[in-house]
Design a protein around this motif. Structure first.
Motif, short mmCIF file in Angstrom:
data_model
loop_
_atom_site.label_atom_id
_atom_site.label_comp_id
_atom_site.label_asym_id
_atom_site.label_seq_id
_atom_site.Cartn_x
_atom_site.Cartn_y
_atom_site.Cartn_z
N VAL A 82 0.94 -1.32 0.11
CA VAL A 82 -0.08 -0.06 0.00
C VAL A 82 0.93 1.31 -0.07
CG1 VAL A 82 -0.43 -0.01 2.43
CG2 VAL A 82 -1.88 1.15 1.08
N GLY A 83 0.49 2.07 -0.86
CA GLY A 83 1.53 3.44 -0.85
C GLY A 83 0.47 4.52 -0.48
N ASN A 84 1.02 5.68 0.16
CA ASN A 84 0.39 6.76 0.73
C ASN A 84 1.04 7.84 -0.64
OD1 ASN A 84 -0.78 9.15 1.76
ND2 ASN A 84 0.29 8.87 3.57
N LEU A 85 0.18 8.39 -1.38
CA LEU A 85 0.59 9.18 -2.28
C LEU A 85 -0.07 10.82 -2.22
CD1 LEU A 85 2.05 9.45 -5.18
CD2 LEU A 85 -0.33 8.87 -6.08
N ASP A 86 0.89 11.59 -2.04
CA ASP A 86 0.52 13.14 -1.82
C ASP A 86 -0.31 13.52 -3.28
OD1 ASP A 86 1.43 13.41 0.46
OD2 ASP A 86 3.31 14.47 0.04
N ALA A 87 -1.12 14.36 -3.21
CA ALA A 87 -2.04 14.91 -4.23
C ALA A 87 -1.50 15.93 -5.06
CB ALA A 87 -3.40 15.32 -3.86
N ASP A 88 -0.09 16.51 -4.90
CA ASP A 88 0.31 17.35 -5.33
C ASP A 88 1.60 17.27 -5.96
OD1 ASP A 88 1.68 17.33 -3.07
OD2 ASP A 88 1.57 19.23 -2.47
N ILE A 89 2.12 16.08 -6.51
CA ILE A 89 3.32 15.66 -7.01
C ILE A 89 2.98 15.05 -8.58
CG2 ILE A 89 4.28 15.56 -4.62
CD1 ILE A 89 3.89 12.32 -5.32
N SER A 90 4.00 15.11 -9.22
CA SER A 90 4.26 14.38 -10.45
C SER A 90 5.29 13.44 -10.57
CB SER A 90 4.30 15.33 -11.61
OG SER A 90 5.46 16.07 -11.71
N PHE A 91 5.65 12.50 -11.41
CA PHE A 91 6.67 11.68 -11.35
C PHE A 91 6.69 10.87 -12.73
CE2 PHE A 91 2.94 10.72 -8.66
CZ PHE A 91 2.38 9.65 -9.34
N ASP A 92 8.03 10.25 -13.10
CA ASP A 92 8.37 9.52 -14.00
C ASP A 92 7.07 8.19 -14.58
OD1 ASP A 92 10.07 11.14 -14.84
OD2 ASP A 92 11.68 10.21 -14.08
N PRO A 93 6.99 8.09 -15.68
CA PRO A 93 5.90 6.68 -15.86
C PRO A 93 6.50 5.37 -15.29
CG PRO A 93 6.39 8.24 -17.93
CD PRO A 93 7.20 8.43 -16.97
N ASP A 94 7.79 5.29 -15.05
CA ASP A 94 8.31 3.99 -14.54
C ASP A 94 8.57 4.15 -12.92
OD1 ASP A 94 10.47 5.55 -14.44
OD2 ASP A 94 11.82 4.08 -15.15
N HIS A 95 7.85 5.14 -12.20
CA HIS A 95 8.19 5.43 -10.82
C HIS A 95 7.62 4.34 -9.83
CE1 HIS A 95 8.53 7.82 -7.21
NE2 HIS A 95 7.35 7.32 -6.78
N PHE A 96 6.41 3.67 -9.85
CA PHE A 96 6.01 2.69 -9.02
C PHE A 96 6.57 1.27 -9.76
CE2 PHE A 96 3.21 5.75 -7.86
CZ PHE A 96 2.94 5.69 -6.70
N GLU A 97 7.06 1.10 -11.01
CA GLU A 97 7.70 -0.05 -11.57
C GLU A 97 9.02 -0.10 -10.67
OE1 GLU A 97 9.28 -2.29 -15.66
OE2 GLU A 97 8.32 -0.30 -15.75
N PHE A 98 9.84 1.09 -10.65
CA PHE A 98 11.04 0.96 -10.00
C PHE A 98 10.62 0.74 -8.52
CE2 PHE A 98 14.04 3.46 -7.26
CZ PHE A 98 15.25 2.82 -7.61
N LEU A 99 9.77 1.28 -7.73
CA LEU A 99 9.60 0.99 -6.33
C LEU A 99 9.18 -0.61 -6.06
CD1 LEU A 99 7.39 4.17 -5.35
CD2 LEU A 99 9.97 3.65 -4.80
#
Length: 117
Positions: free
Chosen positions: A93-110
């Protein structure tokens, strides 16, 4: 690994579009993304609702409006999202802030980092 995300959002209309766009572009999507509107007085819930209509893995949960903004509200919103996630089979489970952006492979990497531990 199957994962879910929880985002507490309150009056994030100026930023949440970037977060939503970043998330739908991910190479590995979550089983479900619970975005809990914490009583916004701006267009945040309507913006999220628009995405939730188009992407079945996005779910908007609304909390009633309240006059005071506090960290406790964010915690209560997370707890509400986490309770909703219990009906889903997930490994992270991840807690994601509502005011950020990230690369398309961010969660794949994590997720690769979690799997290699």
């Amino acid at each position: 690994m199957r994962y879910v995300l929880i985002t507490a959002a309150r009056n994030e209309a100026a930023y949440i579009e970037k977060t939503l766009s970043s998330m739908i572009a991910q190479t590995v999507l979550p089983e479900r993304w619970f975005i809990v509107d914490d009583g916004s007085s701006d267009r945040t819930p309507e913006m999220v609702e628009d995405y939730a209509r188009r992407f079945s893995w996005i779910e908007l949960i609304r909390r009633p409006p309240r006059s005071v903004r506090s960290f406790a509200g964010k915690v209560h919103s997370f707890e509400l999202g986490y309770a909703a996630a219990q009906k889903i089979d997930f490994g992270a489970v991840g807690n994601l802030d509502a005011d950020i952006s990230f690369d398309p492979d961010h969660f794949e990497f994590l997720l690769q980092q979690v799997s290699s531990d």
